[in-house]
Design a protein around this motif. Structure first.
Motif, PDB file in Angstrom:
ATOM      1  N   ALA A 511      86.784  51.333 -43.057  1.00 56.73           N
ATOM      2  CA  ALA A 511      85.333  51.182 -42.903  1.00 56.73           C
ATOM      3  C   ALA A 511      85.034  50.047 -41.939  1.00 56.73           C
ATOM      4  O   ALA A 511      85.736  49.023 -41.904  1.00 56.73           O
ATOM      5  CB  ALA A 511      84.698  50.916 -44.254  1.00 56.73           C
ATOM      6  N   PHE A 512      83.971  50.229 -41.173  1.00 57.45           N
ATOM      7  CA  PHE A 512      83.523  49.200 -40.227  1.00 57.45           C
ATOM      8  C   PHE A 512      81.993  49.184 -40.274  1.00 57.45           C
ATOM      9  O   PHE A 512      81.309  49.801 -39.471  1.00 57.45           O
ATOM     10  CB  PHE A 512      84.045  49.518 -38.830  1.00 57.45           C
ATOM     11  CG  PHE A 512      83.896  48.374 -37.854  1.00 57.45           C
ATOM     12  CD1 PHE A 512      84.427  47.123 -38.125  1.00 57.45           C
ATOM     13  CD2 PHE A 512      83.223  48.556 -36.659  1.00 57.45           C
ATOM     14  CE1 PHE A 512      84.294  46.070 -37.227  1.00 57.45           C
ATOM     15  CE2 PHE A 512      83.077  47.517 -35.749  1.00 57.45           C
ATOM     16  CZ  PHE A 512      83.622  46.274 -36.038  1.00 57.45           C
ATOM     17  N   ALA A 513      81.468  48.448 -41.245  1.00 62.82           N
ATOM     18  CA  ALA A 513      80.034  48.460 -41.537  1.00 62.82           C
ATOM     19  C   ALA A 513      79.299  47.423 -40.706  1.00 62.82           C
ATOM     20  O   ALA A 513      79.904  46.483 -40.174  1.00 62.82           O
ATOM     21  CB  ALA A 513      79.819  48.195 -43.019  1.00 62.82           C
ATOM     22  N   PRO A 514      77.978  47.561 -40.586  1.00 61.73           N
ATOM     23  CA  PRO A 514      77.191  46.532 -39.912  1.00 61.73           C
ATOM     24  C   PRO A 514      77.421  45.165 -40.552  1.00 61.73           C
ATOM     25  O   PRO A 514      77.425  45.021 -41.776  1.00 61.73           O
ATOM     26  CB  PRO A 514      75.746  47.009 -40.106  1.00 61.73           C
ATOM     27  CG  PRO A 514      75.869  48.496 -40.217  1.00 61.73           C
ATOM     28  CD  PRO A 514      77.152  48.727 -40.974  1.00 61.73           C
ATOM     29  N   GLY A 515      77.635  44.153 -39.726  1.00 68.37           N
ATOM     30  CA  GLY A 515      77.965  42.814 -40.207  1.00 68.37           C
ATOM     31  C   GLY A 515      79.436  42.506 -40.102  1.00 68.37           C
ATOM     32  O   GLY A 515      79.837  41.343 -40.193  1.00 68.37           O
ATOM     33  N   ASP A 516      80.292  43.552 -39.929  1.00 67.49           N
ATOM     34  CA  ASP A 516      81.732  43.344 -39.800  1.00 67.49           C
ATOM     35  C   ASP A 516      82.106  43.024 -38.354  1.00 67.49           C
ATOM     36  O   ASP A 516      81.432  43.451 -37.406  1.00 67.49           O
ATOM     37  CB  ASP A 516      82.504  44.594 -40.237  1.00 67.49           C
ATOM     38  CG  ASP A 516      82.354  44.870 -41.725  1.00 67.49           C
ATOM     39  OD1 ASP A 516      81.900  43.957 -42.453  1.00 67.49           O
ATOM     40  OD2 ASP A 516      82.682  45.997 -42.150  1.00 67.49           O
ATOM     41  N   THR A 517      83.208  42.279 -38.184  1.00 67.26           N
ATOM     42  CA  THR A 517      83.735  41.975 -36.850  1.00 67.26           C
ATOM     43  C   THR A 517      85.237  42.226 -36.833  1.00 67.26           C
ATOM     44  O   THR A 517      85.970  41.721 -37.689  1.00 67.26           O
ATOM     45  CB  THR A 517      83.462  40.514 -36.451  1.00 67.26           C
ATOM     46  OG1 THR A 517      82.064  40.256 -36.515  1.00 67.26           O
ATOM     47  CG2 THR A 517      83.934  40.246 -35.025  1.00 67.26           C
ATOM     48  N   LEU A 518      85.680  43.009 -35.865  1.00 66.95           N
ATOM     49  CA  LEU A 518      87.098  43.315 -35.671  1.00 66.95           C
ATOM     50  C   LEU A 518      87.704  42.296 -34.721  1.00 66.95           C
ATOM     51  O   LEU A 518      87.112  41.950 -33.700  1.00 66.95           O
ATOM     52  CB  LEU A 518      87.262  44.720 -35.095  1.00 66.95           C
ATOM     53  CG  LEU A 518      88.669  45.103 -34.593  1.00 66.95           C
ATOM     54  CD1 LEU A 518      89.635  45.243 -35.758  1.00 66.95           C
ATOM     55  CD2 LEU A 518      88.599  46.384 -33.761  1.00 66.95           C
ATOM     56  N   LEU A 519      88.921  41.830 -35.051  1.00 62.09           N
ATOM     57  CA  LEU A 519      89.609  40.856 -34.216  1.00 62.09           C
ATOM     58  C   LEU A 519      91.013  41.371 -33.916  1.00 62.09           C
ATOM     59  O   LEU A 519      91.838  41.534 -34.822  1.00 62.09           O
ATOM     60  CB  LEU A 519      89.690  39.500 -34.936  1.00 62.09           C
ATOM     61  CG  LEU A 519      90.090  38.305 -34.084  1.00 62.09           C
ATOM     62  CD1 LEU A 519      88.932  37.893 -33.181  1.00 62.09           C
ATOM     63  CD2 LEU A 519      90.509  37.130 -34.956  1.00 62.09           C
ATOM     64  N   LEU A 520      91.283  41.628 -32.634  1.00 60.99           N
ATOM     65  CA  LEU A 520      92.627  41.957 -32.163  1.00 60.99           C
ATOM     66  C   LEU A 520      93.182  40.731 -31.455  1.00 60.99           C
ATOM     67  O   LEU A 520      92.462  40.060 -30.709  1.00 60.99           O
ATOM     68  CB  LEU A 520      92.592  43.147 -31.196  1.00 60.99           C
ATOM     69  CG  LEU A 520      91.889  44.421 -31.664  1.00 60.99           C
ATOM     70  CD1 LEU A 520      91.944  45.481 -30.575  1.00 60.99           C
ATOM     71  CD2 LEU A 520      92.530  44.942 -32.943  1.00 60.99           C
ATOM     72  N   PHE A 521      94.466  40.435 -31.634  1.00 58.57           N
ATOM     73  CA  PHE A 521      95.014  39.203 -31.076  1.00 58.57           C
ATOM     74  C   PHE A 521      96.489  39.382 -30.747  1.00 58.57           C
ATOM     75  O   PHE A 521      97.183  40.236 -31.317  1.00 58.57           O
ATOM     76  CB  PHE A 521      94.838  38.037 -32.048  1.00 58.57           C
ATOM     77  CG  PHE A 521      95.416  38.288 -33.417  1.00 58.57           C
ATOM     78  CD1 PHE A 521      96.722  37.915 -33.724  1.00 58.57           C
ATOM     79  CD2 PHE A 521      94.671  38.929 -34.400  1.00 58.57           C
ATOM     80  CE1 PHE A 521      97.262  38.164 -34.976  1.00 58.57           C
ATOM     81  CE2 PHE A 521      95.191  39.178 -35.661  1.00 58.57           C
ATOM     82  CZ  PHE A 521      96.501  38.800 -35.947  1.00 58.57           C
ATOM     83  N   SER A 522      96.987  38.563 -29.827  1.00 62.52           N
ATOM     84  CA  SER A 522      98.409  38.567 -29.479  1.00 62.52           C
ATOM     85  C   SER A 522      99.161  37.597 -30.375  1.00 62.52           C
ATOM     86  O   SER A 522      98.562  36.751 -31.053  1.00 62.52           O
ATOM     87  CB  SER A 522      98.592  38.188 -28.007  1.00 62.52           C
ATOM     88  OG  SER A 522      98.127  36.873 -27.773  1.00 62.52           O
TER      89      SER A 522
END
Length: 709
Positions: A511-522
């Motif tokens: 789930a990726f609801a309003p208010g969520d933030t995805l973080l991709l990183f090395s």
């Protein structure tokens, strides 16, 4: 009334012509140094050669003990001090020359300790049997004795300098040669060289005004000066120096000396009459200007006083030696800046210059080069719209820190986007990419092409996120439901094998609801020496959960600095926020004019007032933006752009310049203001701030959280 103007002689290597006419200097020149630890004169290190030149030109007793065996080299005054031990003492170890003294306290032990550990030694009253009088009778010599380490041009201790007689000030100046050599050895950019040079010159020569200049490469010059009494706090020392560009024929003795390659001195007059810019220049009565001793970079150093002054031969030799060290550092700095600029331009030209601007998905990314910042690397990120209207996001890592790694990164990134536009399913994209990496490895004849990547598809309408990974660290999601406390959780996503090893990626949908933030990183974000990967991941999750908002730009900055300690790897972060409500944005192009900060303040006050932003937020934002705009115009010297973005939770303001002159320094400093007060101001008035280098300049931003109702 014009003063006395003359030319000071240029000391040739390795000793000055004046010194060469003395007995000790002639013996030094004639000695076969090839059989000693000092080596042949033609191969002497420039810093050591400069110290030798200073010793032989000085009327004060001085000696250099060089290398592990501390072989001796000294001047005439020291030869008189040691009596009939001269000239046999030249080129011999000090312990052999003075066997009757070496084991006494304060003699051999002091010399060996300074050579081994550094530090200095000063004995104001020393009574040692150094010389022999008439009839071979040993006489006691009473004098002041100072010892200090001698460093080569890399900053390494290579010997010990001994100065005898009442020469406290001279001892301090000689010690400063070693100190400035060590400081210059750690400089990277011309800004760094200028800071060290100005600080050294104004303190060592007790100057009222010092200036440093280098050529611009196109006929003009860049000058920077420092005046006694200027308020220079710790923040100012970290700022880019305030360079001033002048024409090739500017009538300043510094420019004339740098252009002609010959030093000049005004003992009493008005040396800056035709080039003065303010009252500080007009007050200078005596001035000495010397060119840098460099083969590629032209430049010079000038030292001025507000009273008449005569320069002794020893002081001139000291200044000439300093100019040689500064010239070498300037050449190293210019090579570094050229290589750094090329590598970084290559790196950033392969990364997207602009990320998608969507109403409900806010996107930001950050890339910081590892190692020394002087090489291209293989970390990459991308975000792009798919034919389905969804958002594709990717972050990967191609092993290596060279141009080849950057080129492979560009191939992988371009191929991934092409595969995703044809079939956006994450497992399908990574499977096709695995075949490409396998082919590239076979083509290059290597099985060491190590590539990890995570690819995802964000569907804002369905409020879900689909991901697949090939050997990459797991993505992190900051959950922030309207009535719940923010927390961060890693996506349960099997990492699988890196690309090129027959990767069979597994797809995970969350789930990726309003208010969520995805973080991709090395992995450079969380990996540190002597610390487990799990510990780094825990620290990152805690930092992201504790962030003041889920704004992607702020979270990129938080993630980049979450784990303490230096990393030798590149750092890449990509963040996507599913906004609760669409934000409002506006921008303004700022011309490089003195009135620009005022125009920015008026525009921003009107825009935020129209959006009904609270007055307290408007005041803080306008003040911070004015500081950032002034900083950008002052240090970049080009036009700038101000962007403001208002959401329900925060106000985000960024100021981007299009110049590259200050990029290297700003990437390595955490100071913003033109004169040091901006850092405290931004920290005090904002909730988060940071700097983001771009392809053609730098962006500085800050975030202010809006008060809750």
């Amino acid at each position: 009334m014009p003063g006395t103007v003359g030319r000071i002689p240029t000391p040739p290597a390795p000793v000055s012509a004046a010194a060469a006419r003395t007995d000790a200097a002639a013996t030094v020149l004639g000695h076969d140094w090839a059989g000693t630890s000092l080596g042949p004169r033609t191969a002497w290190d420039p810093a050591v050669r400069a110290v030798v030149d200073l010793i032989l030109a000085s009327p004060v007793p001085m000696a250099l003990a060089y290398g592990d065996d501390l072989v001796l080299l000294y001047n005439d005054a020291y030869a008189d001090l040691i009596g009939d031990k001269h000239p046999a003492a030249i080129g011999r170890p000090a312990a052999e020359v003075f066997p009757e003294l070496w084991h006494l306290p304060g003699v051999g032990d002091v010399m060996e300790r300074i050579y081994r550990d550094g530090g200095t030694f000063l004995e104001k009253e020393s009574s040692l049997p150094l010389g022999r009088g008439h009839g071979g009778v040993v006489e006691q010599a009473v004098f002041t004795r100072g010892c200090s380490p001698v460093r080569d041009s890399t900053g390494r201790i290579v010997g010990v300098l001994t100065v005898a007689a009442e020469t406290t000030h001279v001892t301090q100046q000689l010690q400063s040669v070693s100190e400035v050599a060590a400081a210059l050895a750690g400089t990277l950019t011309l800004d760094d060289v200028a800071r060290v040079t100005l600080r050294y010159a104004i303190t060592t020569f007790d100057a009222d005004r010092v200036a440093f200049a280098v050529d611009e490469g196109g006929g003009g010059w860049r000058m920077v000066r420092r005046v006694r009494g200027e308020l220079m706090d710790e923040a100012d020392e970290r700022l880019p120096p305030l360079w001033r560009r002048v024409a090739a024929d500017w009538p300043d003795p510094l420019v004339e000396a740098a252009r002609a390659g010959t030093p000049s001195i005004t003992s009493n007059g008005q040396p800056l009459r035709d080039a003065a810019t303010d009252r500080h220049d007009q007050k200078i009565v005596s001035l000495i200007a010397v060119p840098l001793r460099a083969t590629v970079v032209r430049g010079g150093l000038s030292i001025g006083h507000q009273a008449p002054r005569l320069w002794s031969a020893a002081e001139r030799a000291l200044l000439a030696a300093s100019a040689e060290l500064i010239g070498q550092a300037a050449e190293r700095a210019r090579r570094f800046e050229t290589q750094h600029g090329t590598a970084q331009l290559l790196q950033r030209s392969m990364l997207p210059e602009h990320l998608p601007n969507l109403p409900r998905l806010r996107i930001a990314a950050r890339y910081d080069p590892g190692v020394d910042g002087n090489a291209a690397g293989g970390d990459f990120y991308d975000a792009f719209l798919l034919p389905t209207g969804q958002l594709g996001v990717v972050l990967g890592d191609v092993a290596g820190h060279d141009v080849q790694a950057a080129a492979r990164m560009g191939q992988v990134r371009a191929a991934l986007r092409a595969l995703a536009l044809a079939d956006p399913r994450p497992d399908s994209v990574l499977t096709g990419l695995d075949r490409l990496v396998t082919s590239l490895g076979a083509e290059a004849g290597t099985y060491e092409l190590f590539v990890t990547v995570v690819f995802g598809v964000v569907d804002a309408e369905r409020r879900e996120l689909t991901l697949a990974s090939a050997g990459h660290p797991p993505p992190l999601i900051r959950r922030c439901a309207p009535d719940d406390r923010p927390h961060a959780e890693y996506v349960d996503l099997p990492a699988g094998a890196p690309l090129g090893l027959g990767a069979r990626p597994t797809v995970t949908t969350v789930a990726f609801a309003p208010g969520d933030t995805l973080l991709l990183f090395s992995d450079g974000v969380v990996e540190r020496r002597r610390q487990s990967l799990g510990a780094g991941l825990d620290v990152l999750a805690d930092a992201v959960a504790a962030a003041g908002s889920g704004d992607p730009r702020a979270l990129c900055a938080v993630a980049s600095g979450a784990v303490a300690g230096a990393t030798e790897d590149d750092v890449a972060v990509l963040a996507v926020e599913h906004a609760l409500r669409p934000s409002r944005s506006a921008s303004m192009e700022v011309p490089a004019e003195p009135t620009a900060p005022s125009r920015v303040r008026h525009w921003m006050s009107a825009q935020l007032g129209e959006w009904q932003v609270p007055e307290s937020v408007i005041g803080s934002a306008v003040l911070c933006t004015s500081e950032l705009t002034t900083n950008a115009l002052l240090h970049a010297g080009t036009a700038a752009r101000v962007d403001i973005d208002l959401s329900a939770e925060r106000l985000l303001v960024s100021v981007a310049d299009s110049g590259t002159r200050g990029t290297v320094t700003r990437a390595q400093t955490d100071t913003l203001s033109s004169r040091g007060r901006g850092l405290g101001l931004i920290e005090e008035l904002s909730d988060a701030w940071g700097t983001d280098p771009t392809v053609r300049g730098s962006t500085v931003w800050f975030e202010i959280l809006l008060p809750t109702e």
